[in-house]
Design an enzyme around this catalytic site. Structure first.
Site, PDB file in Angstrom:
ATOM      1  N   CYS A   1       0.710  -1.283   0.095  1.00  0.00           N
ATOM      2  CA  CYS A   1       0.005  -0.121   0.116  1.00  0.00           C
ATOM      3  C   CYS A   1       0.879   1.298  -0.010  1.00  0.00           C
ATOM      4  CB  CYS A   1      -1.045   0.018   1.150  1.00  0.00           C
ATOM      5  SG  CYS A   1      -0.192  -0.290   2.844  1.00  0.00           S
ATOM      6  N   TYR A   2       1.978   1.280   0.738  1.00  0.00           N
ATOM      7  CA  TYR A   2       2.751   2.436   0.924  1.00  0.00           C
ATOM      8  C   TYR A   2       3.375   2.675  -0.581  1.00  0.00           C
ATOM      9  CZ  TYR A   2       2.154   3.063   5.884  1.00  0.00           C
ATOM     10  OH  TYR A   2       1.943   3.204   7.242  1.00  0.00           O
TER      11      TYR A   2
END
Length: 357
Positions: free
Chosen positions: A160-161
């Site tokens: 996600c990051y």
């Protein structure tokens, strides 16, 4: 749309009882070409999905089963989504791909994201258990690898990051507009990014009314971000200073990236580069000047919003990228990749508008 779109895509989900698995099901039940054939959740085997996730009531879903019940050589599915914890996916993916030549796999764990298995071992604390199939894996950032994703049997869904950070940085890296040895990423995520397991640090009393950094200078997404920046940096040295923070919210992710512009570039040049690179991209938008993107602007959706700003320090710029960590940061992006793999429009099943407030 290909002829594949005329029939349902039969889907298996491993680890359906976690947050990513639950959001995957939420999105797939409204996908016009998706049919969920089976779902596993070993601790909840034998239960119905609405027992584990009450918000999925009224859906015609198969009961949860144990992964040990599946005979991969006989199972009739087109694609398997792996939503299992890091370190548990490699051997089962090898088993799937070797025992059934027709199944394709989209892995939402980190097990196949790093090209170098030695780097994986360094950051994940154990050897890579499927070095023989690692070369098959395609990094599933659709905006950059859609042609390879479409042809792949094994897609490594990005973290996600990295999804937010890379969408905010790669256009500038490609054009040589920033110094890739001087990139600072200040990242913040909702607590669902840490999984659904019972952990003391995720109790309400530990998370609410505060914010805290974690895995300082040692987060496993740092080498993933550096790997992808290096691929687009034309041989330039790459270093990323990455610090994540846990926010007292359920979902959402914001990456504030501090960069040093090179070659006399201005923020106006950066904006033109973004607008040209993402023109026509269905899920990435550049916000107008003077507007600041926020996690609440993308909540529940597969969209990424990017904002660009002149820093008060000369030759420096600030890039802000926001996503929903469970959608564009995991399950939504996985469905976007599935659509590519089966010849569908990337928008299929993912056109939900953000939920506000």
């Amino acid at each position: 749309m290909s002829e594949n779109a005329e029939k349902k895509i039969r889907i298996g989900i491993l680890g359906a009882s976690g947050y990513t698995g639950g959001d995957l099901v939420r999105l797939l039940v409204r996908h016009p070409f998706a049919e969920i054939a089976f779902m596993t959740a070993d601790r909840h085997a034998g239960k119905s999905m609405d027992t584990v996730f009450p918000h999925l009531f009224g859906q015609e879903l198969p009961p949860l089963i144990s992964v040990d019940e599946i005979e991969w050589g006989l199972v009739d599915v087109d694609v398997v989504f792996c939503c299992l914890p890091h370190g548990t996916t490699q051997e089962i993916v090898r088993q799937i791909l070797t025992e059934n030549e027709t199944i394709r796999v989209i892995d939402l764990s980190a097990d196949f994201r790093l090209d170098d298995t030695d780097v994986y071992a360094e950051w994940y604390g154990h050897e890579h258990y499927a070095t023989d199939i690692q070369p098959m894996a395609v990094y599933g950032l659709p905006e950059y690898y859609r042609e390879r994703v479409a042809k792949s049997r094994l897609v490594a869904n990005p973290g996600c990051y990295p999804t937010a950070a890379l969408l905010g940085l790669l256009p500038l890296v490609e054009q040589g507009l920033i110094d890739t040895t001087d990139v600072i990423i200040d990242a913040k995520s909702g607590v669902t990014g840490a999984g659904r397991g019972l952990k003391e640090n995720l109790l309400f009393g530990e998370v609410a009314e505060g914010i805290h950094p974690y895995s300082v200078a040692s987060h496993r997404h740092a080498p993933e971000i550096e790997q992808e920046i290096a691929k687009h940096a034309h041989g330039a040295e790459t270093h990323v200073n990455f610090t994540p923070h846990l926010m007292p919210m359920n979902r959402g992710e914001l990456c504030t990236c501090y960069v040093r512009m090179t070659g006399g570039a201005t923020v106006a040049d950066l904006r033109r580069t973004f607008e040209a690179r993402f023109a026509g991209e269905p899920f990435v938008s550049i916000v107008p000047e003077g507007v600041t993107p926020a996690t609440r602007h993308v909540r529940g959706s597969n969209y990424c919003l990017v904002g660009l700003y002149q820093d008060r320090i000369p030759n420096r710029a600030i890039v802000v990228a926001v996503i929903d960590n469970l959608v564009k940061g995991s399950s939504g992006e996985a469905i976007q990749n599935m659509n590519l793999m089966f010849g569908l429009s990337e928008l299929t099943g993912l056109e939900q508008a953000p939920l506000f407030p």
